[in-house]
Design a protein around this motif. Sequence first.
Motif: not given
Length: 457
Positions: A116-118, A123-125, A145-148
């Motif tokens: 996600p932004e910064f 939720h990684s979008y 934020s480490s969803g990818g």
Amino acid sequence: MITQDATWQLAALRAGTLTPERLMADTLDRIDEINPRINAIVALRPRAELLAEAARAPAGPLQGLPMAIKDLADTAGIVTSYGSPAFRDHVPVADSPMVARLRQAGAVIIGKTNTPEFGLGSHSYNPVYGVTRNPYDPTRSAGGSSGGAGAALACRMVALADGSDMMGSLRNPAGWNNVFGFRPSYGLVAGGGPGDLFLPQLSTEGPMARSIRDLELLLAVQSQHDPRHPHSTGPYRPEASARKLRIGWLGDWGGAYAMEPGVLDLCATAVGVLEDLGHHVAPMAPPFPAEALWEAWTLLRSWTIAGTLSALLDGAPDMVKPDLQWEIERGRAATADQIRRASALRSDWFRRTAAMEVDILALPSAQLFPFDADLTWPARIAGTAMDSYHRWMEVVVPASLTGLPALCVPAGFGSAGTPMGLQLIGHRGRDATVLNLGRDYEAATDWIAQAPDVRGG
């Protein structure tokens, strides 16, 4: 081969039964097949460049291993957007200290993993690359934020992944993607760089993997001692230990944390595995008021974010998402007395954890199962309204606030077929104790073997 863990792949490379070029080609083939559906890996480099680089990877513990770096860490020559449209075309001229260690160890950097932004929100979008989807149900979130990173590991597109963790950013996506994620003690993985070394101690980098041995492999590289960073306590050194540990099961923190039905049952069963292994597990009353932890956490977090990203709000306000604007404005408005109180609460909690007679605190890694990927964040959990974009992640705060080592292990699957994780939180500096417990748990379970069906579709 491509579905094996990193330790296996590296052993095959050293034995000559696998070449770096073959491993790279198979990795890129799998990404081509699976990534369009999941969107975990972004800024992928050209195949010809990567095959050539794999052939000449420098000697080291990760020699020839393909890795994609979380899109919050600078990578020389590769777009690093931080998930922000303001940095859509940003190409750093130098690696971050952690990335430099990975390259020196022989890893081949193939691109980035989505965030996600910064890194704000779990939720990684983002407007640059879009949404990363959960491999076990692509209509659901992969976390963040480490969803990818978590999704790429679950899909067997990479064997190792770096992550970072401020507010559960390693632990939440590890749990939601059925992999392991480890937030090390603050200072074990040194960030390097100029600036204040004392006040902003809320975030750290760490490893994600599909086995504990791989976590330790990557952590040993990430944690190499940095003489430029006085807080650096690396490198990580494994410790042999057969002793049985005292584990305090905190569940929902005495009812303070709203939980989706099924979460506590899964995690209680996972804790029961540790008890079956001979560790002493007992329910534990909340050792500190949850609201005091939340008060300290949210103020220190906003204040830290404002100190880092205020210039972006001033210079490009139309490129700042509402959650970031809220954090910056809240941090700017904080008074000296408020910051002093938040730091005092943090210190009280640190003293409390240091005096605990248990070795490990156990909690779910999230308060709900993966939610609809088209949402920005869940507004309610089990009927309880969430009053901010991150209140639903409150369960990760106890470890983050004082830099405690926290391991997320797979806890199984809910009724909808999506994963959940269990946090195992240790004393500061006792990282090897936590990872040894994770190794015990790993040997007694087979959750990792339950890979998602991501081909086709």
